[in-house]
Design an enzyme around this catalytic site. Structure first.
Site, PDB file in Angstrom:
ATOM      1  N   LYS A  73     -13.531 -13.633 -21.764  1.00  0.00           N
ATOM      2  CA  LYS A  73     -12.088 -14.133 -21.291  1.00  0.00           C
ATOM      3  C   LYS A  73     -11.747 -13.245 -19.983  1.00  0.00           C
ATOM      4  O   LYS A  73     -10.565 -12.730 -20.022  1.00  0.00           O
ATOM      5  CB  LYS A  73     -11.038 -14.165 -22.633  1.00  0.00           C
ATOM      6  CG  LYS A  73     -11.440 -14.979 -23.707  1.00  0.00           C
ATOM      7  CD  LYS A  73     -10.546 -14.973 -24.793  1.00  0.00           C
ATOM      8  CE  LYS A  73     -10.958 -15.833 -25.933  1.00  0.00           C
ATOM      9  NZ  LYS A  73     -12.273 -15.027 -26.790  1.00  0.00           N
ATOM     10  N   PHE A  74     -12.277 -13.713 -19.018  1.00  0.00           N
ATOM     11  CA  PHE A  74     -12.109 -12.875 -17.768  1.00  0.00           C
ATOM     12  C   PHE A  74     -10.577 -13.269 -17.379  1.00  0.00           C
ATOM     13  O   PHE A  74     -10.326 -14.350 -17.117  1.00  0.00           O
ATOM     14  CB  PHE A  74     -13.112 -13.167 -16.535  1.00  0.00           C
ATOM     15  CG  PHE A  74     -14.257 -12.621 -16.888  1.00  0.00           C
ATOM     16  CD1 PHE A  74     -14.710 -11.581 -17.317  1.00  0.00           C
ATOM     17  CD2 PHE A  74     -15.620 -13.662 -16.543  1.00  0.00           C
ATOM     18  CE1 PHE A  74     -15.923 -11.116 -17.714  1.00  0.00           C
ATOM     19  CE2 PHE A  74     -16.817 -13.386 -16.944  1.00  0.00           C
ATOM     20  CZ  PHE A  74     -16.990 -11.897 -17.191  1.00  0.00           C
ATOM     21  N   PHE A  75      -9.809 -12.152 -17.136  1.00  0.00           N
ATOM     22  CA  PHE A  75      -8.427 -12.501 -16.852  1.00  0.00           C
ATOM     23  C   PHE A  75      -8.177 -11.139 -15.976  1.00  0.00           C
ATOM     24  O   PHE A  75      -7.723  -9.937 -16.661  1.00  0.00           O
ATOM     25  CB  PHE A  75      -7.517 -12.477 -18.130  1.00  0.00           C
ATOM     26  CG  PHE A  75      -6.098 -12.826 -17.650  1.00  0.00           C
ATOM     27  CD1 PHE A  75      -5.740 -13.600 -16.753  1.00  0.00           C
ATOM     28  CD2 PHE A  75      -5.107 -12.206 -18.622  1.00  0.00           C
ATOM     29  CE1 PHE A  75      -4.275 -13.810 -16.644  1.00  0.00           C
ATOM     30  CE2 PHE A  75      -3.895 -12.278 -18.173  1.00  0.00           C
ATOM     31  CZ  PHE A  75      -3.470 -13.349 -17.315  1.00  0.00           C
ATOM     32  N   VAL A  77      -7.083  -9.937 -11.589  1.00  0.00           N
ATOM     33  CA  VAL A  77      -6.797 -10.707 -10.201  1.00  0.00           C
ATOM     34  C   VAL A  77      -8.009 -11.521  -9.863  1.00  0.00           C
ATOM     35  O   VAL A  77      -9.266 -10.977 -10.136  1.00  0.00           O
ATOM     36  CB  VAL A  77      -6.544  -9.472  -8.915  1.00  0.00           C
ATOM     37  CG1 VAL A  77      -5.373  -8.851  -9.510  1.00  0.00           C
ATOM     38  CG2 VAL A  77      -7.560  -8.388  -9.016  1.00  0.00           C
TER      39      VAL A  77
END
Length: 239
Positions: A73-75, A77
């Site tokens: 769940k890459f979150f 910038v």
């Protein structure tokens, strides 16, 4: 065939993704070996990532003929998410999850390589009251549909969605994208997943894949539990 049953050319035994949520890579490998041919697709999440040896496990799975789903769940910038996606190139991850706004999703899609990007709509552990507490003044189905539409326009290959919203996603957005449904509960739900459906309901509402964790992992015989779910899938997709 039921009108919302997935017609994509996906091998039936790969439609079940097992959530390999265990505390170490050693335990993960033992469980994979115990499940044997009953499971061919595995989801690797944050717990295993923090345990160390994540990439080695990913490589071991792919070399063993299994498919792997990188559920981190890459979150962050956009530049950081793009860099994270580049790190996955060539490592055999079939899917990767990304969470966030349009710029984050665009950054992930620009660097996805062979990995399919799945946008997280709304976590299945959240319900309407949770969203209100977080400041989202919309109901769950509206939010899921809005986020899914934007994700697909950006270039994501599919979405993570509860089975409760899968049917409306198909009705509004068509069949040209993947729906992966977590939170599958073949029996009465007694844990922290709130927006759940069972195996048949998920597929009849339009899911392409389902993710099952605890009902298999915590069974007295995990392989038998997985085989039972596979049999239910085979009956649904019988030729």
């Amino acid at each position: 065939m039921h009108p919302t049953l997935s017609g994509k050319p996906i091998p039936r035994d790969e439609r079940l993704i097992f959530a390999l949520d265990v505390p170490s890579t050693g335990e993960a490998k033992r469980l994979v070996e115990r499940l044997g041919e009953a499971v061919g697709f595995y989801k690797l999440g944050l717990e295993l990532f923090m345990a160390g040896g994540y990439y080695e496990l990913l490589e071991w799975l792919t070399q063993s003929g299994k498919k792997a789903f990188v559920d981190l769940k890459f979150f962050d910038v956009p530049q950081t998410v793009a860099a994270a996606m580049r790190q996955l190139r060539g490592r055999g991850g079939a899917f990767a999850t990304v969470h966030g706004n349009d710029a984050i999703l665009k950054a992930a899609c620009a660097e996805k390589g062979e990995t399919k990007v799945l946008a997280v709509t709304v976590l299945t552990s959240l319900d309407a009251a949770d969203l209100q507490a977080l400041g989202f003044a919309v109901d769950v189905p509206q939010l899921v549909l809005s986020r899914a539409r934007r994700a697909l326009e950006i270039g994501c290959d599919g979405v993570i969605s509860s089975g409760l919203e899968a049917e409306q996603l198909r009705a509004h957005l068509g069949d040209g994208f993947l729906i992966v449904v977590p939170g599958i509960r073949p029996v009465a739900n007694v844990d922290d997943q709130k927006r759940t459906v069972d195996v048949e309901a998920a597929f009849l509402k339009g899911a392409d894949y389902i993710v099952v964790g605890r009902p298999i992992r915590d069974a007295s015989d995990p392989r038998a539990a997985a085989e039972q779910i596979q049999e239910r899938i085979r009956r649904l997709f019988a030729e």
